[in-house]
Design a protein around this motif. Structure first.
Motif, mmCIF file in Angstrom:
data_model
loop_
_atom_site.group_PDB
_atom_site.id
_atom_site.type_symbol
_atom_site.label_atom_id
_atom_site.label_comp_id
_atom_site.label_asym_id
_atom_site.label_seq_id
_atom_site.Cartn_x
_atom_site.Cartn_y
_atom_site.Cartn_z
ATOM 1 N N GLN A 1 -9.669 -1.147 -1.329
ATOM 2 C CA GLN A 1 -8.452 -0.739 -1.336
ATOM 3 C C GLN A 1 -7.646 -1.686 -2.275
ATOM 4 O O GLN A 1 -6.754 -1.019 -3.364
ATOM 5 C CB GLN A 1 -7.626 -0.440 -0.130
ATOM 6 N N ALA B 1 -1.224 -1.681 -10.622
ATOM 7 C CA ALA B 1 -0.204 -1.419 -10.057
ATOM 8 C C ALA B 1 0.392 -2.561 -9.052
ATOM 9 O O ALA B 1 1.214 -2.418 -8.119
ATOM 10 C CB ALA B 1 -0.407 -0.136 -9.153
ATOM 11 N N PHE B 2 -0.482 -3.569 -8.715
ATOM 12 C CA PHE B 2 -0.098 -4.692 -8.294
ATOM 13 C C PHE B 2 -0.591 -5.887 -8.930
ATOM 14 O O PHE B 2 -1.460 -6.018 -9.449
ATOM 15 C CB PHE B 2 -0.769 -4.569 -6.787
ATOM 16 N N GLN C 1 4.611 0.576 -9.319
ATOM 17 C CA GLN C 1 4.193 -0.836 -9.532
ATOM 18 C C GLN C 1 4.689 -1.468 -8.316
ATOM 19 O O GLN C 1 5.925 -1.689 -8.640
ATOM 20 C CB GLN C 1 4.260 -0.896 -11.096
ATOM 21 N N PHE D 1 2.229 1.736 -3.298
ATOM 22 C CA PHE D 1 1.264 2.333 -4.424
ATOM 23 C C PHE D 1 0.777 3.429 -3.999
ATOM 24 O O PHE D 1 0.888 4.603 -5.055
ATOM 25 C CB PHE D 1 -0.216 1.409 -4.025
ATOM 26 N N ASP E 1 0.859 -1.047 0.165
ATOM 27 C CA ASP E 1 -0.046 -0.077 0.055
ATOM 28 C C ASP E 1 0.797 1.324 -0.038
ATOM 29 O O ASP E 1 0.563 2.205 -0.702
ATOM 30 C CB ASP E 1 -1.113 0.015 1.260
ATOM 31 N N TRP F 1 -5.783 -1.015 -6.467
ATOM 32 C CA TRP F 1 -4.584 -1.644 -6.836
ATOM 33 C C TRP F 1 -4.571 -2.152 -8.256
ATOM 34 O O TRP F 1 -3.729 -2.235 -9.128
ATOM 35 C CB TRP F 1 -3.667 -2.267 -5.880
#
Length: 83
Positions: free
Chosen positions: A71, A80-81, A43, A38, A35, A75
């Motif tokens: 949340q 990004a995850f 990334q 992020f 988190d 991402w």
């Protein structure tokens, strides 16, 4: 222009938020760390030996109370995850 050294390349990628961060262990320390990266604009790739955790996270399901599923879904939506 002279070629950049590996360190200069890494520094540049970090400054420009082009570096990809790996977090090993996606538990009560690792997931909040994802988190933080992020929020900082990076990334992130997450690794854990527990396949059930990996599957849940990639479906957007959090198993940690202070990291809500909404949340986690942000991402994933932002690409990004990935666990």
């Amino acid at each position: 222009m002279p070629e950049m050294s590996p360190l200069e390349t890494l520094e540049s990628r970090i400054e420009n938020r082009q570096a990809v961060v790996a977090v090993v262990g996606l538990g009560y320390v690792g997931l909040p760390l994802v988190d933080a990266f992020f929020r900082a604009g990076f990334q992130t790739i997450g690794y854990d030996v527990d396949q059930e955790k990996i599957d849940k996270l990639n479906r957007g399901e959090s198993y940690i109370g202070h990291i809500p599923s909404e949340q986690l879904q942000q991402w994933l939506t932002a690409k990004a995850f990935e666990a």
